[in-house]
Design a protein around this motif. Structure first.
Motif, PDB file in Angstrom:
ATOM      1  N   PHE A   1      -3.279   3.585   2.959  1.00  0.00           N
ATOM      2  CA  PHE A   1      -2.340   3.439   3.327  1.00  0.00           C
ATOM      3  C   PHE A   1      -2.323   4.126   4.622  1.00  0.00           C
ATOM      4  O   PHE A   1      -1.595   3.441   5.314  1.00  0.00           O
ATOM      5  N   LEU A   2      -2.932   5.491   5.206  1.00  0.00           N
ATOM      6  CA  LEU A   2      -3.059   5.560   6.597  1.00  0.00           C
ATOM      7  C   LEU A   2      -3.831   4.625   7.494  1.00  0.00           C
ATOM      8  O   LEU A   2      -3.465   4.427   8.205  1.00  0.00           O
ATOM      9  N   GLY A   3      -4.821   4.673   6.856  1.00  0.00           N
ATOM     10  CA  GLY A   3      -5.867   3.651   7.941  1.00  0.00           C
ATOM     11  C   GLY A   3      -5.102   1.686   7.744  1.00  0.00           C
ATOM     12  O   GLY A   3      -5.452   1.159   8.737  1.00  0.00           O
TER      13      GLY A   3
ATOM     14  N   ALA B   1       7.469  -0.870  10.675  1.00  0.00           N
ATOM     15  CA  ALA B   1       8.253   0.552  10.463  1.00  0.00           C
ATOM     16  C   ALA B   1       9.514   0.535   9.601  1.00  0.00           C
ATOM     17  O   ALA B   1       9.779   0.980   8.514  1.00  0.00           O
ATOM     18  N   SER B   2      10.018  -0.661   9.332  1.00  0.00           N
ATOM     19  CA  SER B   2      11.481  -0.723   9.057  1.00  0.00           C
ATOM     20  C   SER B   2      11.183  -1.676   7.836  1.00  0.00           C
ATOM     21  O   SER B   2      11.686  -1.038   6.693  1.00  0.00           O
ATOM     22  N   PHE B   3      10.476  -2.811   7.862  1.00  0.00           N
ATOM     23  CA  PHE B   3      10.966  -3.705   6.742  1.00  0.00           C
ATOM     24  C   PHE B   3       9.591  -2.562   6.162  1.00  0.00           C
ATOM     25  O   PHE B   3       9.931  -3.605   4.340  1.00  0.00           O
ATOM     26  N   ARG B   4       8.130  -2.133   5.940  1.00  0.00           N
ATOM     27  CA  ARG B   4       7.048  -1.822   4.661  1.00  0.00           C
ATOM     28  C   ARG B   4       8.599  -0.896   4.164  1.00  0.00           C
ATOM     29  O   ARG B   4       8.267  -1.250   2.766  1.00  0.00           O
TER      30      ARG B   4
ATOM     31  N   MET C   1       0.815  -1.149  -0.569  1.00  0.00           N
ATOM     32  CA  MET C   1      -0.494   0.010   0.096  1.00  0.00           C
ATOM     33  C   MET C   1       0.944   1.009  -0.145  1.00  0.00           C
ATOM     34  O   MET C   1       0.653   2.095  -1.380  1.00  0.00           O
ATOM     35  N   ILE C   2       1.909   1.113   0.667  1.00  0.00           N
ATOM     36  CA  ILE C   2       2.754   2.460   0.840  1.00  0.00           C
ATOM     37  C   ILE C   2       3.739   2.489  -0.559  1.00  0.00           C
ATOM     38  O   ILE C   2       3.784   3.583  -1.309  1.00  0.00           O
TER      39      ILE C   2
ATOM     40  N   ALA D   1       1.533   4.293  -2.997  1.00  0.00           N
ATOM     41  CA  ALA D   1       0.669   5.413  -2.833  1.00  0.00           C
ATOM     42  C   ALA D   1       1.477   6.258  -2.824  1.00  0.00           C
ATOM     43  O   ALA D   1       1.759   7.716  -3.079  1.00  0.00           O
ATOM     44  N   PHE D   2       3.698   5.897  -2.868  1.00  0.00           N
ATOM     45  CA  PHE D   2       4.144   6.793  -3.321  1.00  0.00           C
ATOM     46  C   PHE D   2       4.646   6.659  -4.426  1.00  0.00           C
ATOM     47  O   PHE D   2       4.775   8.305  -5.173  1.00  0.00           O
ATOM     48  N   ALA D   3       4.038   5.747  -5.788  1.00  0.00           N
ATOM     49  CA  ALA D   3       4.173   5.452  -6.575  1.00  0.00           C
ATOM     50  C   ALA D   3       3.209   7.139  -7.703  1.00  0.00           C
ATOM     51  O   ALA D   3       3.821   7.715  -8.374  1.00  0.00           O
TER      52      ALA D   3
END
Length: 596
Positions: free
Chosen positions: A506-508, A533-536, A394-395, A398-400
């Motif tokens: 993503f935020l949810g 936080a790290s691996f994602r 998801m992140i 969203a970043f893309a």
């Protein structure tokens, strides 16, 4: 708040391990079993200490017979620590149980918690804001490092009405004279994601060893220093290096926010607090996003960094003055809502001198190291692996979308004036507010309602709250790809609506995922959050760092459908986790992890 408020209620005698605070220093031995819904103990291979076999009355001071009248003394302390329930006879049980020490972060007045959260929230937003704003501003740097004055964008998008219709905006930027490869420019946005992941692997365990407060302050100084360096950078390479340094600090601050909040609030309030903070950050992001084009045109792009660094410095002072240390050792019993009355506990009240001290208590390097090792060990636990991978997809999606939204808006037929490009962040603000409402208050309401019916707040209740963000992310990615590929057939507002759906997803998922893993392994709060936080971030970097090349070569539609397929693939495992999550926790209880 008096701990006797808990023990004078009949439900205080019944608890299950559903909450999470800082890793517990278990004075009653390591209470490592898991329990089924009836409270039976399973999965423990440990020998319990004598203290664990004592009657619960041993936890109360002499002369407190009234409290004992309401305690089921048939249960041992060990049984109670593993038989807790978020609801008992329809009454909510607050977990974890605060200690008698006035300096316990759970005993902070609500006003003080709100002030601390306010400064931490806005400081975190400013530290990380350049990450989100930069996505919309990447065309500026494509021109900057092609030796073209970025202020030309104003004339280009007004008198010339943007790029010609039907042209590929990213290919056009890459084909400018003396322009570096477009993916090199996009490293300004994607490389910091990688650095966030690496930094969290190190700095979150450090927060477990020496405390949250010194790591937040150190990370904040690093983020501000990186922003100032970026503002003074003289080349693309230097700029990328500065952004990487800034991300080390900013990413850690963002990851520490849920870690600190879960130290200060009860388990049934976590969704509301964590999602509320992320939603409030949208105010800062939208304000900077709208103003960034004006700053770039009428001042210079460097001033975006200078202004965010100055504002972050102001809120960092607020963090130093008002955010106390929240690291606090609790027994497993306390984590599960069983209060321990200790007459010998410190009754010294908080003072300003105590609150602004850089560190409290002894440095526990072993716990930090164990947290790092536990992070690596637990990554492949099914629940953590599922949440991490779904979050990563998801992140990355969203970043893309965030990286590639501006070039499409600047191209005909949409032809947005450059000064209006910052408005593309409005969907993120709406998504942040919706996240605060839907995955905050209503998510807590849903999880607590199901817990009331089942008798306890099972972590899998959170998966119900994960459904809507997942669907929104899937629908948003499809619409974004189609609208971006065929701008003549669709409105720019539909394009931005899709961006908002992905941001909400993503935020949810970020909020719900954090609460879910915290409730799965309450004694592994640090490692659980580090995993997400790290691996994602590491995985999201792999999935998105060349998205500009994908869009240039494959187009918006095909590129976004790739992300849609990845999200859908992991989302299909949600029912599997729902049905097997509890049995997996019994199979992998992590009983030898966390409390060393």
């Amino acid at each position: 708040m008096d701990v006797r408020d808990f023990v004078q209620r009949p439900e205080a005698a019944h608890r299950t391990p559903v909450s999470s605070t800082s890793p517990a220093n278990n004075s009653q031995g390591s209470l490592a079993t898991t329990t089924d819904e009836n409270g039976s103990n399973e999965g423990s291979s440990r020998t319990h200490t004598n203290d664990e076999k004592k009657d619960h009355s041993a936890s109360f001071p002499a002369g407190d017979e009234k409290a004992l009248e309401h305690v089921d003394t048939r249960l041992t302390t060990y049984d109670q620590a593993n038989d807790g329930r978020l609801y008992h006879d329809g009454v909510l049980v607050r977990q974890p149980a605060p200690s008698m020490d006035p300096r316990d972060p759970l005993n902070l007045p609500l006003t003080r918690k709100l002030i601390a959260a306010f400064f931490l929230c806005f400081f975190g937003a400013l530290a990380a804001s350049a990450e989100l704003i930069l996505g919309a501003m990447l065309p500026v740097f494509a021109l900057q490092y092609a030796n073209i004055n970025p202020k030309y964008l104003l004339e280009w998008t007004t008198s010339l009405h943007g790029l010609p219709a039907g042209s590929d905006p990213l290919k056009t930027l890459e084909e400018l004279p003396n322009a570096p490869p477009i993916w090199h420019v996009y490293l300004l946005a994607s490389l910091p994601v990688l650095m966030m992941g690496v930094a969290n692997l190190i700095l979150i365990p450090l927060a477990i060893s020496i405390g949250r407060r010194p790591v937040v302050i150190l990370s904040g100084l690093i983020a501000i220093g990186g922003a100032l360096w970026a503002g003074h950078s003289g080349s693309l390479g230097s700029h990328i290096g500065a952004r990487a340094v800034q991300a080390i600090g900013a990413g850690t601050v963002e990851s520490l926010i849920p870690f600190i909040i879960q130290d200060m609030v009860f388990v049934h309030q976590r969704n509301t607090w964590i999602s509320g903070i992320f939603a409030a950050q949208g105010i800062i992001i939208i304000a900077l996003g709208i103003s960034a084009p004006y700053i770039i045109i009428y001042l210079n792009w460097r001033w975006v960094y200078y202004m965010t660094a100055a504002a972050a410095g102001f809120f960092l002072l607020g963090v130093i003055a008002f955010m106390p240390e929240t690291r606090w050792h609790r027994t497993r019993a306390e984590m599960n809502g069983v209060p321990v009355i200790n007459p010998a506990a410190s009754q010294e009240k908080r003072s300003f001198k105590y609150d602004i001290a850089l560190t409290h208590g002894k440095t526990e390097w072993r716990k930090g190291w164990n947290a790092f090792i536990d992070t690596l060990r637990t990554f492949f636990y099914p629940q953590i692996f599922f949440i991490t991978m779904l979050n990563s997809a998801m992140i990355a999606c969203a970043f893309a979308a965030g990286y590639t939204v501006a070039p499409a808006l600047l191209t005909q037929p949409w032809s947005w004036p450059f000064l209006h490009v910052g408005l593309c962040l409005i969907p993120l603000l709406i998504a942040a507010v919706a996240t605060g409402i839907v995955t905050g208050y209503f998510a807590d309401w849903t999880a607590n309602l199901v817990a009331k019916k089942r008798g306890k707040r099972v972590p899998e209740n959170q998966l119900l709250n994960l459904a809507l963000p997942t669907v929104c992310a899937l629908v948003g990615s499809v619409i974004f790809g189609i609208a971006g590929e065929h701008p003549a057939d669709y409105s720019a507002y539909l394009f931005l609506f899709a961006l908002g759906l992905m941001a909400f997803g993503f935020l949810g998922a970020n909020t719900i995922g954090a609460v879910y893993v915290l409730e799965c392994y309450p004694h592994l709060a640090g490692p659980a959050l580090v995993n997400i936080a790290s691996f994602r971030c590491l995985i999201a970097f792999v999935l998105s760092f060349k998205v500009s090349e994908w869009v240039a070569n494959l187009g918006y539609e095909t590129s976004m459908l790739i992300y849609t397929g990845i999200i859908a693939g992991f989302a299909l495992f949600t029912p599997v986790v729902w049905f097997y999550g509890e049995s997996w926790r019994k199979r992998w209880p992590a009983e030898r992890l966390g409390d060393h």
